[in-house]
Design an enzyme around this catalytic site. Structure first.
Site, PDB file in Angstrom:
ATOM      1  N   GLU A 103       0.830  -1.212   0.000  1.00 23.26           N
ATOM      2  CA  GLU A 103       0.000   0.000   0.000  1.00 23.26           C
ATOM      3  C   GLU A 103       0.865   1.263   0.000  1.00 23.26           C
ATOM      4  OE1 GLU A 103      -3.054  -0.416  -0.567  1.00 23.26           O
ATOM      5  OE2 GLU A 103      -3.772  -2.246   0.408  1.00 23.26           O
ATOM      6  N   CYS A 162     -16.789  -6.929 -18.182  1.00 24.29           N
ATOM      7  CA  CYS A 162     -16.689  -7.533 -19.515  1.00 24.29           C
ATOM      8  C   CYS A 162     -15.593  -8.581 -19.658  1.00 24.29           C
ATOM      9  CB  CYS A 162     -16.473  -6.441 -20.566  1.00 24.29           C
ATOM     10  SG  CYS A 162     -14.804  -5.756 -20.515  1.00 24.29           S
TER      11      CYS A 162
END
Ligand code: ADP
Ligand code: ZN
Length: 205
Positions: A103, A162
């Site tokens: 992070e 998708c």
């Protein structure tokens, strides 16, 4: 200056040669792209090679246990939470050979110099982090870290809309705050065609 370049005989340079050269590896990508998995994989291999490893993450991210870094697939590795790059530097043990940072985008800009200093000391530094925020904008300090890294890995997720290659982290709730910690349910991986870079648009679009 010329002396140093020509003779290469300063104490610092001698010490670096003795320790072996350090370097910087940066792993970037969207959320769910496998950055933490890849970081943990590299750290585990270093430990198999009996290298002394230390792992850090910014204190801001306590989605999971504070004392460990975790991937979305359940891989974990112990880590120390730190508030600043300065605090990170103060925690480094003398015999540490490999440092992992997860992070990285949540660190202050001082982390760039800190990481560079650690690599100059002969340490292998591996930093994982988001390269873009929820708007698709470069997420400092990752662009700066990418510039100074010897090795760069870009990881990709699968677009949940998708199935194409995803390069973006779509926020699925309304907020203009750049830092809003959260994972599944709050963000999803999207490709360029399916990404909507506005916080205020409904994600059903
Ligand atoms: P990051 O650190 O980049 O957020 P992680 O290493 O934590 O990524 O998680 C990667 C894992 O997330 C994958 O191995 C997979 O199990 C899971 N995952 C969940 N959603 C997706 C997605 N849309 N595309 C790819 N992996 C996903
Ligand atoms: Zn898509």
């Amino acid at each position: 200056m010329i002396d140093e370049l020509t003779f290469d005989n300063t104490d610092e340079r001698r010490r670096r040669r003795q320790n072996g050269t350090g370097w910087i590896e940066v792993i970037v990508g969207s959320m769910f792209s496998g950055k933490s998995e890849e970081l943990i994989r590299r750290l585990n291999r270093a430990k198999i090679a009996r290298q002394k490893v230390q792992v850090f993450k910014p204190h801001i991210d306590d989605r999971y246990s504070v004392e460990e870094i975790a991937s979305h697939s359940g891989m974990t590795h112990i880590s120390k939470p730190v508030m600043t790059a300065d605090e990170l530097l103060s925690q480094i043990d003398d015999d540490t050979e490999v440092i992992g940072i997860d992070e990285g985008q949540f660190f202050d800009m001082e982390v760039v110099e800190a990481v560079n200093d650690l690599a100059n000391r002969g340490i292998r530094v591996i930093v994982a982090g988001l390269d873009q925020d929820y708007m698709g904008k470069p997420f400092e300090p990752m662009p700066q870290l990418l510039s100074i890294a010897e090795f760069i890995t870009k990881t990709h997720a699968i677009c949940v809309k998708c199935g194409n290659t995803a390069n973006y982290s779509q926020r699925t709730f309304e907020s203009d705050e750049r830092v809003e910690v959260g994972a599944a349910g709050r963000y999803e991986a999207r490709c360029r065609a399916c990404f909507i870079p506005h916080a205020d648009k409904p994600t059903a679009l």
